[in-house]
Structures are given as C-alpha cells and as structure tokens.
Design an enzyme around this catalytic site. Structure first.
Site, short mmCIF file in Angstrom:
data_model
loop_
_atom_site.label_atom_id
_atom_site.label_comp_id
_atom_site.label_asym_id
_atom_site.label_seq_id
_atom_site.Cartn_x
_atom_site.Cartn_y
_atom_site.Cartn_z
CB CYS A 32 -0.49 -1.50 3.43
SG CYS A 32 -1.42 0.03 3.55
CB CYS B 297 -4.37 0.83 3.34
SG CYS B 297 -2.59 0.59 3.48
CB CYS C 230 4.46 0.01 5.43
SG CYS C 230 5.52 -0.45 6.80
#
Length: 130
Positions: free
Chosen positions: A83, A87, A9
């Site tokens: 995210c 990510c 996250c």
C-alpha cells in the site's frame, strides 16, 4: 490482553483478506484480526475466495474496508502488503511489510502460490506474537 493484528493492502480484496483468513484459522481467539485497504474494492477478489476455499477457509463473509486512523492506531501489529505511502505510520507499533504479488487479475494457478506464501508468513508471525 489479546494481540491485535491489522493487514493492509490497497484494495483489501485479496492479499490482506487471505492473510486475515489464515490468521483467524490458525490462531483462533488468540489474536484479534483486522484488515483494511487504502482504496478498497467493491468486493472480494473471487479468485482469492476460491483459493482460500480450496484449503477449507471461507472468507466470503468479509467485505473490503477503508483503512481508518482509529483502526491502525489501536492495532498492535500492522502488516502492509503493497500500500506504499497510503499506509499509516504510528510510533511504537510493530510493522512488517510483506512484498507479495497482487492476486488481482490473476487466475487460480497464479493465486495459489500467493496464498501459500501468505500462510507461511502468517505461521511465522504467530510464532513471534506474545
């Protein structure tokens, strides 16, 4: 071979830490658990820590970590939680995106349902792992 699961996250202070705590608790040594953030906070979210303590899971020894290429590349399953573009994507990895509310700035009453939703998702993930 042990399956490696990475929870990602933004701040690595709430959702991903709770998910990692649940997976460690429910899977034991069956799974290698990792967590990281695209922009890690200075410390854990104290309300997330409290919410997990209420169910007997202590995550106080954990610290937010910066997501690095090697950690993601060597993980079998990557679970993202808000995210976005930060990510990483690696072909051949199993990805799941869990759209969960961010516990940042919320009180314990608001964080409990997030904690419980994470548990449900972790339990489902466990049934799908080798």
């Amino acid at each position: 071979m042990t399956t490696t699961v990475l929870f990602v996250c933004v701040h690595n202070a709430g959702r991903s830490q709770m998910a990692a705590g649940w997976l460690r608790h429910l899977a034991g040594d069956r799974v290698e658990v990792r967590s990281a953030g695209s922009a890690p906070a200075a410390g854990l979210n104290p309300v997330a820590v409290r919410a997990m303590a209420e169910v007997g899971i202590d995550i106080t020894a954990e610290q937010p970590r910066l997501l690095d290429h090697a950690t993601a590349e060597t993980s079998d399953v990557i679970v993202t939680m808000g995210c976005g573009d930060a990510c990483p994507y690696f072909p051949g990895k199993r990805y799941e995106d869990w759209p969960l509310d961010d516990p940042a700035g919320r009180d314990i009453t608001a964080v409990r349902p997030i904690r419980d939703a994470i548990r449900t998702r972790v339990e489902q993930l466990l049934t799908d792992l080798p």
